[in-house]
Scaffold this active site. Structure first.
Site, PDB file in Angstrom:
ATOM      1  N   GLY A  14       0.826  -1.211   0.000  1.00 30.18           N
ATOM      2  CA  GLY A  14       0.000   0.000   0.000  1.00 30.18           C
ATOM      3  C   GLY A  14       0.858   1.258   0.000  1.00 30.18           C
ATOM      4  N   SER A 144      -4.296   0.517  13.780  1.00 33.07           N
ATOM      5  CA  SER A 144      -5.201   1.677  13.845  1.00 33.07           C
ATOM      6  C   SER A 144      -5.682   1.826  15.282  1.00 33.07           C
ATOM      7  CB  SER A 144      -6.407   1.451  12.929  1.00 33.07           C
ATOM      8  OG  SER A 144      -7.412   2.408  13.198  1.00 33.07           O
ATOM      9  N   TYR A 156     -13.424  -3.831  10.600  1.00 38.81           N
ATOM     10  CA  TYR A 156     -12.072  -3.272  10.447  1.00 38.81           C
ATOM     11  C   TYR A 156     -11.355  -3.267  11.802  1.00 38.81           C
ATOM     12  CZ  TYR A 156      -8.770   0.679   9.638  1.00 38.81           C
ATOM     13  OH  TYR A 156      -7.680   1.504   9.547  1.00 38.81           O
ATOM     14  N   ALA A 157     -12.072  -2.866  12.861  1.00 37.83           N
ATOM     15  CA  ALA A 157     -11.482  -2.848  14.215  1.00 37.83           C
ATOM     16  C   ALA A 157     -11.024  -4.249  14.606  1.00 37.83           C
ATOM     17  CB  ALA A 157     -12.501  -2.320  15.224  1.00 37.83           C
ATOM     18  N   LYS A 160      -7.846  -5.038  12.699  1.00 38.39           N
ATOM     19  CA  LYS A 160      -6.657  -4.322  13.189  1.00 38.39           C
ATOM     20  C   LYS A 160      -6.228  -4.850  14.570  1.00 38.39           C
ATOM     21  CE  LYS A 160      -5.866  -1.396   9.780  1.00 38.39           C
ATOM     22  NZ  LYS A 160      -4.634  -1.479   8.975  1.00 38.39           N
TER      23      LYS A 160
HETATM   24  N1  LIG Z   1      -5.685   7.543   7.223  1.00 35.82           N
HETATM   25  C1  LIG Z   1      -6.112   7.262   8.432  1.00 35.82           C
HETATM   26  O1  LIG Z   1      -6.828   8.060   9.085  1.00 35.82           O
HETATM   27  C2  LIG Z   1      -5.760   5.933   9.072  1.00 35.82           C
HETATM   28  C3  LIG Z   1      -6.008   5.771  10.443  1.00 35.82           C
HETATM   29  C4  LIG Z   1      -5.671   4.564  11.051  1.00 35.82           C
HETATM   30  C5  LIG Z   1      -5.097   3.553  10.304  1.00 35.82           C
HETATM   31  N2  LIG Z   1      -4.872   3.739   8.982  1.00 35.82           N
HETATM   32  C6  LIG Z   1      -4.250   2.629   8.237  1.00 35.82           C
HETATM   33  O2  LIG Z   1      -3.141   3.144   7.526  1.00 35.82           O
HETATM   34  C7  LIG Z   1      -2.926   2.385   6.343  1.00 35.82           C
HETATM   35  C8  LIG Z   1      -2.874   3.302   5.146  1.00 35.82           C
HETATM   36  O3  LIG Z   1      -4.126   3.973   5.054  1.00 35.82           O
HETATM   37  P1  LIG Z   1      -4.344   5.265   4.143  1.00 35.82           P
HETATM   38  O4  LIG Z   1      -5.226   6.186   4.893  1.00 35.82           O
HETATM   39  O5  LIG Z   1      -3.033   5.753   3.616  1.00 35.82           O
HETATM   40  O6  LIG Z   1      -5.227   4.610   2.981  1.00 35.82           O
HETATM   41  P2  LIG Z   1      -5.319   4.926   1.418  1.00 35.82           P
HETATM   42  O7  LIG Z   1      -6.632   4.363   0.982  1.00 35.82           O
HETATM   43  O8  LIG Z   1      -5.060   6.375   1.141  1.00 35.82           O
HETATM   44  O9  LIG Z   1      -4.118   4.094   0.815  1.00 35.82           O
HETATM   45  C9  LIG Z   1      -4.127   2.693   0.842  1.00 35.82           C
HETATM   46  C10 LIG Z   1      -3.097   2.176  -0.152  1.00 35.82           C
HETATM   47  O10 LIG Z   1      -3.334   0.762  -0.275  1.00 35.82           O
HETATM   48  C11 LIG Z   1      -3.541   0.441  -1.657  1.00 35.82           C
HETATM   49  N3  LIG Z   1      -4.510  -0.651  -1.727  1.00 35.82           N
HETATM   50  C12 LIG Z   1      -5.853  -0.568  -1.507  1.00 35.82           C
HETATM   51  N4  LIG Z   1      -6.424  -1.770  -1.706  1.00 35.82           N
HETATM   52  C13 LIG Z   1      -5.426  -2.617  -2.044  1.00 35.82           C
HETATM   53  C14 LIG Z   1      -5.379  -3.990  -2.386  1.00 35.82           C
HETATM   54  N5  LIG Z   1      -6.493  -4.738  -2.427  1.00 35.82           N
HETATM   55  N6  LIG Z   1      -4.180  -4.535  -2.692  1.00 35.82           N
HETATM   56  C15 LIG Z   1      -3.051  -3.799  -2.686  1.00 35.82           C
HETATM   57  N7  LIG Z   1      -3.034  -2.484  -2.372  1.00 35.82           N
HETATM   58  C16 LIG Z   1      -4.201  -1.909  -2.054  1.00 35.82           C
HETATM   59  C17 LIG Z   1      -4.048   1.716  -2.297  1.00 35.82           C
HETATM   60  O11 LIG Z   1      -3.812   1.756  -3.696  1.00 35.82           O
HETATM   61  C18 LIG Z   1      -3.261   2.772  -1.540  1.00 35.82           C
HETATM   62  O12 LIG Z   1      -1.984   2.990  -2.109  1.00 35.82           O
HETATM   63  C19 LIG Z   1      -4.068   1.370   6.306  1.00 35.82           C
HETATM   64  O13 LIG Z   1      -3.652   0.142   6.869  1.00 35.82           O
HETATM   65  C20 LIG Z   1      -5.124   2.009   7.181  1.00 35.82           C
HETATM   66  O14 LIG Z   1      -6.012   1.053   7.716  1.00 35.82           O
HETATM   67  C21 LIG Z   1      -5.194   4.899   8.356  1.00 35.82           C
END
Ligand SMILES: NC(=O)c1ccc[n+]([C@@H]2O[C@H](COP(=O)([O-])OP(=O)(O)OC[C@H]3O[C@@H](n4cnc5c(N)ncnc54)[C@H](O)[C@@H]3O)[C@@H](O)[C@H]2O)c1
Length: 263
Positions: A14, A144, A156-157, A160
């Site tokens: 990702g 998360s 999702y919770a 994680k």
């Molecule tokens: N942004 C937040 O507020 C937040 C908070 C807590 C946890 N997170 C966690 O941080 C991580 C990144 O989140 P983010 O906000 O940058 O999300 P995002 O959606 O902006 O980015 C996710 C990335 O994963 C890739 N992706 C999505 N589905 C995929 C798949 N099936 N196979 C391969 N790649 C895939 C996407 O192309 C993207 O590059 C995640 O694990 C998310 O759960 C985010």
């Protein structure tokens, strides 16, 4: 401090967009050799180009849908071939469309669990033998604050919370082989610009994830009264990836949420 990440061989799942992209660019600034495993090839290529310009030893792209568990295994194998080894796995790919539990379609549960939890297991399984053979390595998974329980995040919770428990167990089982395994647990982290988001980013439809009223609530409930930035998460990931700074740290979760969650 010298972090010892220059020329290290790092997979970032990702890694194309938002938090993953910030992680890739932070590792690039340390001179790491990075392989982005992501479903969004076009955005991953753009991020890889940025990473090279930022100082990465090299940057590779392996396109894969990590909800396809065989594809996840193959993608990690290909990434290790391109990197010519493995020092670090950053299991960052994850996503969730929040809603109350009874509004979620059970057919969607599996995809949420597969991307957020089972793919972390698959990628870990793919890299561990090579890490053990190489004398050790580091695993950092993006968890998360939702892992502690959060409204509209039930499945999702659970995924994680599973990641945190899984990573701790990997730390217990493989520490004697020199493998450290930790989590970074972000709170709400909004994207800063459109350039950081590819077509697959959840944040293209921001209101569906977190509207302004919900965002204001989180800020007011956060002791530091500000949201995390992707770079805040990336710095903690780099810290935990570092065989120097985090040499003696394993089985831990660092929450990066301005105090929103304190466990
Ligand atoms: N942004 C937040 O507020 C937040 C908070 C807590 C946890 N997170 C966690 O941080 C991580 C990144 O989140 P983010 O906000 O940058 O999300 P995002 O959606 O902006 O980015 C996710 C990335 O994963 C890739 N992706 C999505 N589905 C995929 C798949 N099936 N196979 C391969 N790649 C895939 C996407 O192309 C993207 O590059 C995640 O694990 C998310 O759960 C985010």
């Amino acid at each position: 401090m010298h972090l010892g990440l220059k020329d290290s061989k790092v997979i970032v799942t990702g890694g194309a967009s938002h938090i993953g992209r910030a992680i890739v660019l932070a590792l690039a600034a340390e001179g790491a050799n990075v392989a982005i495993v992501d479903i969004d090839k076009a955005q991953a290529e753009r991020t890889a180009e940025r990473a090279r310009a930022r100082g990465a030893a090299d940057a590779h792209v392996v396109a894969a849908d990590l909800t396809d568990l065989d594809a996840a295994e193959r993608a990690c194998q290909e990434a290790m071939q391109r990197l010519d080894g493995i020092s670090t796995l950053i299991s960052n790919a994850g996503a969730n469309r929040p809603d109350f539990f009874l509004k979620l379609d059970p057919k969607g549960w599996r995809r949420t669990l597969d991307l957020n939890l089972t793919a972390v297991m698959c990628c870990t399984r793919a890299v561990l033998p090579a890490m053990i053979d190489g004398g050790g390595g580091a695993i950092v998974a993006t968890a998360s604050t939702a892992a502690l329980g959060e409204q509209r995040q039930s499945v999702y919770a659970a995924a994680k919370a599973g990641v945190v428990a899984f990573v701790r167990t990997i730390a217990l089982e493989y520490g004697r082989h020199g493998v450290r395994a930790n989590c970074v647990s972000p709170g709400l982290t909004l994207p800063e610009d459109a350039e950081s988001l590819g077509a697959q980013s959840l944040w293209n439809d921001r209101d569906a994830v977190m509207n302004d009223a919900q965002t204001d609530y989180v800020v007011k409930a956060t002791p530091l009264r500000r949201l995390s930035r992707p770079e805040d998460i990336a710095r903690s990931v780099v810290f935990l990836a570092s065989p120097v700074a985090a040499r003696q740290i394993t089985g831990q979760t660092i929450t990066v949420a301005g105090g929103f969650a304190m466990r």
